[in-house]
Design an enzyme around this catalytic site. Structure first.
Site, PDB file in Angstrom:
ATOM      1  N   GLY A 170      35.032  23.832  38.999  1.00 55.00           N
ATOM      2  CA  GLY A 170      34.971  24.241  40.399  1.00 55.00           C
ATOM      3  C   GLY A 170      33.586  24.092  40.988  1.00 55.00           C
ATOM      4  O   GLY A 170      33.423  24.090  42.213  1.00 55.00           O
ATOM      5  N   ASP A 171      32.577  23.982  40.138  1.00 52.93           N
ATOM      6  CA  ASP A 171      31.207  23.683  40.558  1.00 52.93           C
ATOM      7  C   ASP A 171      30.868  22.211  40.340  1.00 52.93           C
ATOM      8  O   ASP A 171      30.292  21.553  41.214  1.00 52.93           O
ATOM      9  CB  ASP A 171      30.211  24.528  39.759  1.00 52.93           C
ATOM     10  CG  ASP A 171      30.022  25.926  40.328  1.00 52.93           C
ATOM     11  OD1 ASP A 171      30.099  26.070  41.559  1.00 52.93           O
ATOM     12  OD2 ASP A 171      29.807  26.862  39.541  1.00 52.93           O
ATOM     13  N   LEU A 172      31.199  21.708  39.158  1.00 57.48           N
ATOM     14  CA  LEU A 172      30.710  20.391  38.752  1.00 57.48           C
ATOM     15  C   LEU A 172      31.282  19.261  39.587  1.00 57.48           C
ATOM     16  O   LEU A 172      30.556  18.342  39.984  1.00 57.48           O
ATOM     17  CB  LEU A 172      31.020  20.155  37.268  1.00 57.48           C
ATOM     18  CG  LEU A 172      30.443  21.188  36.294  1.00 57.48           C
ATOM     19  CD1 LEU A 172      30.862  20.874  34.867  1.00 57.48           C
ATOM     20  CD2 LEU A 172      28.929  21.236  36.396  1.00 57.48           C
ATOM     21  N   GLY A 184      29.944  19.333  43.180  1.00 59.30           N
ATOM     22  CA  GLY A 184      28.548  18.886  43.144  1.00 59.30           C
ATOM     23  C   GLY A 184      28.433  17.380  43.014  1.00 59.30           C
ATOM     24  O   GLY A 184      27.573  16.743  43.633  1.00 59.30           O
ATOM     25  N   SER A 186      32.999  24.388  34.011  1.00 61.04           N
ATOM     26  CA  SER A 186      32.990  24.926  35.384  1.00 61.04           C
ATOM     27  C   SER A 186      33.319  23.831  36.391  1.00 61.04           C
ATOM     28  O   SER A 186      32.488  23.465  37.235  1.00 61.04           O
ATOM     29  CB  SER A 186      31.627  25.553  35.679  1.00 61.04           C
ATOM     30  OG  SER A 186      31.331  26.582  34.772  1.00 61.04           O
TER      31      SER A 186
END
Length: 600
Positions: A194-196, A199, A192
């Protein structure tokens, strides 16, 4: 509010993020030692029930963990919320909002990943929190950013990882080569990203913001747009299109757009990555493939020719890899040409790179001392998590026997509950004046106790020791100021039949001083000295492992004693030197240490 260790142990984070991107970023901060306090609504983070689910999982709608038994979160939630403390607050409630603001007053940063305007409507905007704490760093992580840092027509849109991958350009360059003309095409990444990655950028921004606040006294608002973060990740996409050529990179497939060979190739039993873009690497690869002619071939003799003839290069390499297993390919190239097998999770768990070799090693964990709120949770977590793999628990700030008994009682119950076949040992840090005064009683108080460790930092503080004069050689304390403390602890350990270990030396850049202190400790009878940096390990080994000369002398003396005993005598001598039982007690441990350290 903290209690951990690490470079960020003096930073307090209030974490209101949920799902993946925000919790992943705050977990990085927690891994580095920050005291991260996770704020969840009464219903909990939406990711709590995400699989994998433990056998004793209890749905929040059906009961309460710790009251009705069971665990109220899955492995996914645990993996990204590790090392955090937690509090449940209803931010729509006035009293809970005030509690939240009081937490913010003591914090360095606040993190949230709600849609733009949600915290503002709750009365918890950056501006409101800044009034209570001007040094606060407020980090917002959203799909398309926050209006404070720039307008976007999509600012009100919700977004998850897949949206960030798609709109950020990542999904387009994934997938099989040749799909670039397919309308609406694209493949998401297996992870993922697009999140990692956003973040991770948030964590970096928070550290930078806190650094700025401590330097200037001023906090600031920062935001990370997930789509913008993915844009940054796709640097080659924009480097190519942003040039005057306006070159649109197609989906990458298994190989690099520009470098060749540089990709993943099929072997007999799976995939293998090979990257040989330099002349030396290409020549080695050609030799191993049995194609030395390609080193000078016009189609492949340099970087540019291989780039222009990528399909030919890929076909040649693929023909070779397809005739061999992954292990055969890696064995042929490893250490000379960058390569590696495509690994599954199972492969990674079994990999010698990630697997720890515990042969001959003692596995230990230091927990918080019994007076803190974390002590019980620490012990439960490490024992339930490690089980038979845990050898030692190290106890800090032990002042009297009952401090040991506190942990001993917990371990008795946990070992019985978990069915552990062997008991977990204990080592105690003597780092308070009261502990040193009671060291003889502590050394003999428990069969679990395997060693005492002299901790100099806290001990010197509790003793009221002054070091100012140590800087002036005319007033320096004559000799080793720790000698009396070392002797007392070592004597107590010897009498109790447990190990005496010298404590850590803080300046890991000062090898000479570490060697000096280690030598003092070894001379007085300590069996080892703590290392707080890998650089200190060989230094400690050199001091505490016997030298070849010591081993030779010890072996000679032990042999002489054994010869005397074999002749029916309790003592003997050679060259005017008496050899008796006391001699054996001196020299036999030298041979034992030589064996333990691999020098005999």
């Amino acid at each position: 509010m903290g209690g951990g260790t690490g470079p960020l142990s003096d930073i307090v984070i209030i974490d209101c993020t949920m799902a993946l991107a925000g919790p992943f970023g705050s977990a990085i901060l927690a891994d580095l030692g920050a005291d991260v306090i996770k704020v969840e609504p009464p219903t909990g983070d939406m990711s709590r029930p995400s699989p994998p689910i433990p056998e004793d999982f209890i749905n929040p709608n059906e009961g309460k963990a710790g009251v009705d038994g069971g665990c109220d979160f899955g492995g996914y939630f645990g993996s990204i919320n590790r090392n955090k403390r937690s509090i449940s607050l209803d931010l729509k409630d006035e009293a809970d909002r005030e509690t939240f603001l009081r937490l913010c007053e003591q914090a360095d940063a606040v993190l949230e990943n709600m849609r733009a305007g949600v915290m503002d409507r709750l009365g918890l905007s950056y501006e409101t929190i800044r009034e209570r704490n001007p040094r606060i760093v407020y980090a917002a992580l959203r799909g398309f950013g926050d209006p404070r840092t720039g307008e976007s027509p999509y600012a009100d849109w919700p977004a998850f990882d897949i949206v960030a991958q798609a709109m950020g350009g990542f999904a387009h360059v994934n997938g099989p080569r040749g799909d670039d003309d397919r309308p609406g095409g694209g493949y998401p990444g297996g992870a993922s990203v697009g999140d990692l990655f956003p973040g991770t950028l948030m964590a970096l921004g928070v550290v930078a913001g806190v650094h700025h606040a401590r330097r200037t006294g001023e906090g600031q608002f920062m935001d990370v747009a997930m789509v913008d973060g993915v844009n940054l990740l796709c640097e080659s996409v924009f480097a190519n299109y942003g040039s005057s050529l306006r070159h649109q990179l197609p989906p990458r497939g298994k190989h690099h757009h520009s470098l060749s060979p540089f990709g993943i190739y099929d072997a007999k039993d799976g995939g293998v990555a090979i990257a040989a873009p330099t002349p030396a690497q290409w020549e080695i690869l050609c030799q191993e493939m049995g194609r030395p002619d390609l080193v000078e071939d016009e189609r492949t003799k340099n970087f540019w020719s291989r780039r222009e003839n990528r399909e030919f290069v890929e076909a040649v390499v693929s023909k070779w890899t397809g005739a061999h297993t992954r292990d055969e390919i890696v064995e042929a190239l490893a250490g000379r040409v960058p390569c590696g097998p495509v690994q599954t999770a199972a492969d990674i768990f079994e990999s010698p790179h990630t697997a720890l070799d515990w042969t001959g090693k003692v596995r230990s964990v230091r927990v918080n001392d019994h007076t803190t709120r974390w002590a019980v949770d620490d012990v439960i977590s490490v024992v339930e998590g490690a089980g038979e793999n845990l050898d030692i628990i190290i106890l800090p700030k032990v002042k009297e026997p009952r401090d040991i008994w506190f942990f001993e009682t917990m371990l008795d119950g946990l070992e019985q509950k978990l069915g552990l076949d062997r008991g977990i040992g204990l080592e105690a840090l003597i780092e308070e004046a009261e502990g040193l005064a009671n060291v003889e009683a502590i050394a003999t108080c428990s069969d679990r106790l395997e060693a005492l460790i002299l901790g100099f930092g806290d001990l010197s503080a509790s003793m009221g020791m002054r070091f100012g004069h140590e800087l002036d050689k005319d007033y320096r304390y004559p000799g080793d100021m720790w000698s009396a403390h070392r002797v007392r602890m070592i004597a107590a350990c010897r009498a109790a039949g447990i190990d005496a270990i010298d404590g850590p030396f803080g300046d890991f850049r000062n090898d000479k001083a570490y060697l000096k202190q280690a030598t003092y400790a070894a001379t007085l009878g300590a069996v080892g000295k703590w290392c707080i940096h890998p650089n200190q390990i060989p230094l400690a080994n050199d001091v505490f492992a016997p030298s070849p000369r010591e081993i030779e002398q010890a072996q000679k003396m032990v042999d002489l004693y054994n010869e005397s005993v074999a002749k029916g005598a309790g003592a003997g001598g050679k060259g005017g030197q008496l050899v008796d039982a006391a001699t054996l007690r001196i020299y036999q441990p030298v041979l034992d240490r030589a064996k333990a350290t691999g020098r005999l």
